[in-house]
Design an enzyme around this catalytic site. Structure first.
Site, short mmCIF file in Angstrom:
data_model
loop_
_atom_site.label_atom_id
_atom_site.label_comp_id
_atom_site.label_asym_id
_atom_site.label_seq_id
_atom_site.Cartn_x
_atom_site.Cartn_y
_atom_site.Cartn_z
N TYR A 192 96.59 31.16 -6.83
CA TYR A 192 95.37 31.71 -7.43
C TYR A 192 94.33 30.62 -7.64
O TYR A 192 93.15 30.80 -7.34
CB TYR A 192 95.72 32.40 -8.75
CG TYR A 192 94.57 33.16 -9.37
CD1 TYR A 192 94.12 34.35 -8.81
CD2 TYR A 192 93.93 32.70 -10.52
CE1 TYR A 192 93.07 35.06 -9.37
CE2 TYR A 192 92.88 33.39 -11.08
CZ TYR A 192 92.45 34.57 -10.51
OH TYR A 192 91.40 35.27 -11.06
N SER A 246 86.66 31.98 -10.82
CA SER A 246 87.48 31.98 -12.03
C SER A 246 87.40 30.61 -12.67
O SER A 246 87.07 29.62 -12.02
CB SER A 246 88.94 32.30 -11.67
OG SER A 246 89.81 32.03 -12.76
#
Length: 260
Positions: free
Chosen positions: A160, A147
């Site tokens: 995350y 990501s």
């Protein structure tokens, strides 16, 4: 014309796509199936997964219920793929959990849940998938999902961020470890992509419309990515010819988000 024909063939290959029932995973499953692969959709969402598998029946697809936090589920998916297709050529580790919480409010249990979903599951699929490929002399391909949050920071999403940084590092380490076997490992790092998960996150703020607008304002291209665009990057990464020299790479497909 000849170029298009070459890119269209994944005939005879078997792909496992985790988190393949919805969002980017669904787009990846559709793209690989459209190009001829037998696709095993590994996901917790049985309704969505079975529906997608039915849609892709002509392209040969199967839904395998899988909670990627459970090692026994992962082992069962690998075994199912081996029994039905004979061999596994491609594994796409897309399944992920995004937690919108800042550092001081994140519990140890929440942190562990994100890491188990995003990192431990990818490790287990890498380990077990590689064992299968080596035993069957398959020069396979793994694509992990990183990501932009592996590159940038933010006041929220701490778990995350940590998980995607780990995926990036694990991708490089696995690529070197599996290089002697002719197995390639790379990653794609999507930017803000228009998926049901994006809308869920916006809704969690209490004002979905306002949140979506604030997300959009951060995008250099003034639009969100489309799942099909990310699936196109995955398709490139699993191509035995066009990406054959890529090893341990992470491709940022983020509309310029990380360069401004």
């Amino acid at each position: 014309m000849k170029r298009k024909e070459k890119m269209k063939t994944l005939q005879g290959k078997t792909a496992i796509v985790t988190g393949g029932a919805k969002g980017i995973g669904e787009a990846v499953a559709r793209r690989l199936a459209a190009d001829g692969a037998f696709v095993i959709i590994a996901d917790r969402d049985a309704d969505a997964g079975k529906k997608l598998a039915r849609e892709l029946t002509e392209k040969q697809a199967l839904f395998a219920e899988c909670d990627v936090r459970r090692e026994e589920d992962i082992l069962r998916v690998i075994e199912t793929a081996e029994q039905i297709a004979g061999q596994i050529d491609i594994i796409v580790n897309d399944a992920a959990l995004q937690l919108n919480k800042p550092l001081l409010e994140t519990s140890a249990e929440e942190f562990d849940n994100v890491m188990n979903t995003n990192v431990r599951s990818a490790f287990l699929f890498l380990r077990e998938g590689a064992k299968h490929m080596i035993a069957h002399d398959v020069r396979g391909v793994f694509v992990n999902f990183s990501s932009t949050f592996a590159v940038v920071g933010s006041p929220g999403y701490l778990a995350y961020h940590a998980s995607k940084g780990a995926v990036d590092s694990m991708t490089r380490a696995a690529a070197i470890a599996l290089l002697p076997y002719g197995i390639r490992v790379n990653a794609v790092a999507p930017g803000t992509t228009d998926t049901p998960g994006l809308h869920d996150g916006a809704r969690d703020t209490g004002d979905e419309k306002r949140a979506m607008q604030s997300f959009l304002e951060l995008q250099p291209m003034k639009r969100f990515g489309r799942p099909e665009e990310i699936a196109g990057v995955v398709r490139f990464l699993v191509d035995d010819d066009d990406s054959a020299y890529l090893c341990g790479a992470t491709i940022l497909a983020d509309g310029g988000y990380t360069i401004v």
